[in-house]
Design an enzyme around this catalytic site. Structure first.
Site, mmCIF file in Angstrom:
data_model
loop_
_atom_site.group_PDB
_atom_site.id
_atom_site.type_symbol
_atom_site.label_atom_id
_atom_site.label_comp_id
_atom_site.label_asym_id
_atom_site.label_seq_id
_atom_site.Cartn_x
_atom_site.Cartn_y
_atom_site.Cartn_z
ATOM 1 N N HIS A 8 1.968 -6.500 -2.259
ATOM 2 C CA HIS A 8 2.790 -5.371 -1.801
ATOM 3 C C HIS A 8 1.834 -4.328 -1.217
ATOM 4 O O HIS A 8 0.871 -3.928 -1.895
ATOM 5 C CB HIS A 8 3.543 -4.746 -2.979
ATOM 6 C CG HIS A 8 4.452 -5.708 -3.692
ATOM 7 N ND1 HIS A 8 5.767 -5.892 -3.340
ATOM 8 C CD2 HIS A 8 4.230 -6.548 -4.733
ATOM 9 C CE1 HIS A 8 6.327 -6.793 -4.145
ATOM 10 N NE2 HIS A 8 5.411 -7.206 -4.992
ATOM 11 N N HIS A 55 0.982 -12.883 -2.113
ATOM 12 C CA HIS A 55 1.863 -11.927 -2.810
ATOM 13 C C HIS A 55 1.126 -10.601 -2.977
ATOM 14 O O HIS A 55 0.456 -10.369 -3.983
ATOM 15 C CB HIS A 55 2.264 -12.518 -4.172
ATOM 16 C CG HIS A 55 3.324 -11.743 -4.895
ATOM 17 N ND1 HIS A 55 4.327 -12.336 -5.632
ATOM 18 C CD2 HIS A 55 3.544 -10.407 -5.013
ATOM 19 C CE1 HIS A 55 5.104 -11.406 -6.165
ATOM 20 N NE2 HIS A 55 4.641 -10.214 -5.803
ATOM 21 N N HIS A 64 11.175 -12.618 -5.936
ATOM 22 C CA HIS A 64 10.730 -12.350 -7.310
ATOM 23 C C HIS A 64 11.789 -12.931 -8.241
ATOM 24 O O HIS A 64 12.959 -12.520 -8.173
ATOM 25 C CB HIS A 64 10.616 -10.848 -7.573
ATOM 26 C CG HIS A 64 9.386 -10.224 -7.023
ATOM 27 N ND1 HIS A 64 9.045 -10.288 -5.708
ATOM 28 C CD2 HIS A 64 8.384 -9.531 -7.625
ATOM 29 C CE1 HIS A 64 7.896 -9.651 -5.516
ATOM 30 N NE2 HIS A 64 7.475 -9.176 -6.662
ATOM 31 N N ASP A 105 -0.496 -9.401 -6.487
ATOM 32 C CA ASP A 105 0.693 -8.547 -6.617
ATOM 33 C C ASP A 105 0.399 -7.125 -6.116
ATOM 34 O O ASP A 105 0.844 -6.757 -5.032
ATOM 35 C CB ASP A 105 1.171 -8.509 -8.076
ATOM 36 C CG ASP A 105 2.646 -8.191 -8.222
ATOM 37 O OD1 ASP A 105 3.339 -8.181 -7.198
ATOM 38 O OD2 ASP A 105 3.104 -7.954 -9.360
ATOM 39 N N ASP A 106 -0.327 -6.355 -6.918
ATOM 40 C CA ASP A 106 -0.609 -4.952 -6.558
ATOM 41 C C ASP A 106 -2.050 -4.653 -6.982
ATOM 42 O O ASP A 106 -2.282 -4.114 -8.069
ATOM 43 C CB ASP A 106 0.321 -4.023 -7.339
ATOM 44 C CG ASP A 106 1.792 -4.286 -7.057
ATOM 45 O OD1 ASP A 106 2.249 -3.975 -5.955
ATOM 46 O OD2 ASP A 106 2.479 -4.822 -7.950
ATOM 47 N N GLU A 140 11.050 -12.203 -13.638
ATOM 48 C CA GLU A 140 9.984 -11.295 -14.073
ATOM 49 C C GLU A 140 10.306 -10.799 -15.482
ATOM 50 O O GLU A 140 9.434 -10.429 -16.249
ATOM 51 C CB GLU A 140 9.897 -10.124 -13.086
ATOM 52 C CG GLU A 140 8.474 -9.724 -12.792
ATOM 53 C CD GLU A 140 8.367 -8.593 -11.796
ATOM 54 O OE1 GLU A 140 9.295 -8.416 -10.974
ATOM 55 O OE2 GLU A 140 7.347 -7.891 -11.843
ATOM 56 N N ASN A 160 1.844 -1.030 -0.610
ATOM 57 C CA ASN A 160 1.549 0.227 -1.325
ATOM 58 C C ASN A 160 0.970 0.000 -2.724
ATOM 59 O O ASN A 160 0.156 0.795 -3.186
ATOM 60 C CB ASN A 160 2.781 1.128 -1.364
ATOM 61 C CG ASN A 160 3.023 1.752 -0.008
ATOM 62 O OD1 ASN A 160 2.157 2.458 0.523
ATOM 63 N ND2 ASN A 160 4.157 1.447 0.606
ATOM 64 N N GLY A 200 11.336 -5.332 -6.393
ATOM 65 C CA GLY A 200 11.853 -4.090 -6.963
ATOM 66 C C GLY A 200 12.001 -4.219 -8.474
ATOM 67 O O GLY A 200 11.758 -5.287 -9.046
HETATM 68 C C1 LIG Z 1 4.840 -5.260 -10.897
HETATM 69 N N1 LIG Z 1 5.711 -6.227 -10.311
HETATM 70 C C2 LIG Z 1 6.607 -5.954 -9.332
HETATM 71 N N2 LIG Z 1 7.876 -6.377 -9.496
HETATM 72 C C3 LIG Z 1 8.827 -6.073 -8.601
HETATM 73 N N3 LIG Z 1 8.604 -5.353 -7.492
HETATM 74 C C4 LIG Z 1 7.361 -4.921 -7.275
HETATM 75 C C5 LIG Z 1 6.298 -5.220 -8.162
HETATM 76 N N4 LIG Z 1 5.176 -4.677 -7.663
HETATM 77 C C6 LIG Z 1 5.534 -4.049 -6.507
HETATM 78 N N5 LIG Z 1 6.851 -4.172 -6.278
HETATM 79 C C7 LIG Z 1 7.644 -3.598 -5.185
HETATM 80 O O1 LIG Z 1 6.753 -3.160 -4.158
HETATM 81 C C8 LIG Z 1 6.888 -1.746 -3.931
HETATM 82 C C9 LIG Z 1 5.542 -1.148 -3.582
HETATM 83 O O2 LIG Z 1 5.086 -1.641 -2.335
HETATM 84 P P1 LIG Z 1 5.736 -1.264 -0.922
HETATM 85 O O3 LIG Z 1 6.075 0.204 -0.938
HETATM 86 O O4 LIG Z 1 6.947 -2.123 -0.729
HETATM 87 O O5 LIG Z 1 4.638 -1.574 0.065
HETATM 88 C C10 LIG Z 1 7.454 -1.220 -5.230
HETATM 89 O O6 LIG Z 1 8.136 0.004 -5.031
HETATM 90 C C11 LIG Z 1 8.378 -2.357 -5.678
HETATM 91 O O7 LIG Z 1 9.629 -2.264 -5.043
HETATM 92 ZN ZN LIG Z 2 5.437 -8.505 -6.695
#
Ligand SMILES: CNc1ncnc2c1ncn2[C@@H]1O[C@H](COP(=O)(O)O)[C@@H](O)[C@H]1O
Ligand SMILES: [Zn+2]
Length: 362
Positions: free
Chosen positions: A18, A16, A216, A300-301, A219, A20, A189
């Site tokens: 993302h 998991h 997701h 996640d991020d 959340e 960006n 999102g």
């Molecule tokens: C914090 N928890 C979260 N919950 C929901 N969506 C999330 C997220 N974290 C990230 N994203 C989703 O991933 C995008 C960024 O990566 P990408 O541009 O797609 O690579 C965010 O704009 C959101 O749509």
């Molecule tokens: Zn996520």
């Protein structure tokens, strides 16, 4: 072996991430330098810098009762990152760096996810976006990186149905032409936007085409919406923070997920910083792990939450008093949850066995 070194050396699976949201500070600097070199306008990312500095210092973690606010700020941060990653070259750079960073952290199998975007001003189309991601995955493979990478296309619930439909079409197309790299769909999102149930037919359509679904779910609390999502059923659940009745979910939600044994991607720091979970010790990882449910620890991020997968493993181990042996089993067990064929899973299990003897002898 020191704790930090152990969790870095432990072979891991990241499912998991993302793209960006995983952007490192080094990548941000690289993109700013690239803009400068090419005489492109620089976006104002001061708020992003400030956020990163605060998260790195642990300041965001001390906020209390700010769930909506913190989650909202995360989405504002994504907007800033998107302003910086607004062309195919930038997408390729971020993807390449994210793969290298995960590999450096001991991740052996990585599923990346990202929302294809078009930016007319720079000539980036959804196709060139996807191709930039795929070219970096290929480049890392050719350089002999010790990591296998797959890609999920993201449907952003903040966008309309037509866009979601287009994303599935693109995923189908690249599933057939990407040499097995594009394997599925991520549904994510801002959880406060739109009713997720309207996307269910599109997600079903994706599944019919053989695409895997990582969704997701829960959340934020919303029993009716979450029930429809878990009943799909997805191949994996992202977060699942508000499934249990004690936190605003329901028995039916827990029973459905439990019976189906849908693996859950658990992102401890993300939930703490987003303030959907107040402290690590009450994180729902504990509930599902103790039930023997398939659990996968994820980041996640990592860029937005200033973490790494080895750090997440370390946090889970220290918070819940898990032994290195138990953490090993958690990582090994995650192989069963990847979107790949049995041959790939067997290859990874063999790799885990080799790494285990190396770890034991060091
Ligand atoms: C914090 N928890 C979260 N919950 C929901 N969506 C999330 C997220 N974290 C990230 N994203 C989703 O991933 C995008 C960024 O990566 P990408 O541009 O797609 O690579 C965010 O704009 C959101 O749509
Ligand atoms: Zn996520």
């Amino acid at each position: 072996m020191e704790v930090e070194a152990f969790y870095k050396r432990l072979p891991k699976i990241e499912l998991h991430a993302h793209i960006n949201g995983s952007i490192s500070t080094e990548s941000i600097e690289e993109l700013l330098a690239k803009n400068q070199e090419k005489g492109r306008p620089q976006p104002d990312i001061e708020a992003l810098r400030q956020w990163k500095a605060k998260v790195e210092n642990g300041e965001q973690m001390t906020l209390d009762g700010y769930r909506e606010k913190n989650i909202k700020i995360c989405f504002d941060m994504f907007k800033l990152i998107h302003q910086l990653v607004d062309n195919s070259e930038a997408v390729a750079i971020v993807t390449r760096n994210v793969i290298r960073e995960f590999a450096e952290d001991g991740v052996k199998f990585l599923e990346l996810r990202s929302t294809p975007r078009d930016v007319p001003e720079t000539g980036m189309t959804k196709r060139s976006y996807i191709e930039a991601v795929l070219s970096s995955i290929k480049q890392c493979k050719e350089e002999g990186s010790d990591i296998t990478v797959r890609f999920l296309l993201t449907i952003d619930r903040g966008r309309d149905l037509q866009t979601a439909h287009e994303t599935v079409q693109l995923a189908r197309e690249y599933q057939a032409t990407s040499d097995g790299v594009v394997v599925g769909i991520d549904f994510s999102g801002d959880p406060n936007k739109n009713d997720a149930r309207q996307y269910i037919p599109v997600l079903q359509e994706a599944r019919k085409s053989g695409l895997k679904l990582a969704i997701h779910v829960a959340e934020i609390p919303n029993v009716a919406e979450n029930l429809s999502l878990v009943q799909l059923p997805p191949d994996r659940i992202g977060h699942g923070t508000f499934l249990q009745p004690e936190v605003g979910g329901s028995e039916e939600l827990v029973e459905t997920v439990g019976k189906l044994r849908t693996p859950i991607e658990l992102c401890l720091t993300s939930n703490l910083v987003g303030q959907t979970v107040k402290s690590f010790d009450i994180h729902h990882f504990k509930y599902w792990y103790e039930r023997g449910h398939p659990c996968v620890i994820c980041t996640d991020d990592k860029g937005i939450f200033a973490t790494s997968l080895s750090q997440e493993y370390q946090i889970a181990a220290s918070t819940f008093n898990l032994t290195r042996e138990q953490m090993w089993e958690l990582s090994f067990g995650s192989i069963a949850c990847i979107f790949a064929d049995d041959e790939t899973k067997d290859r990874l299990r063999n790799l885990w066995a080799q790494e285990r003897s190396k770890l034991q002898s060091s």
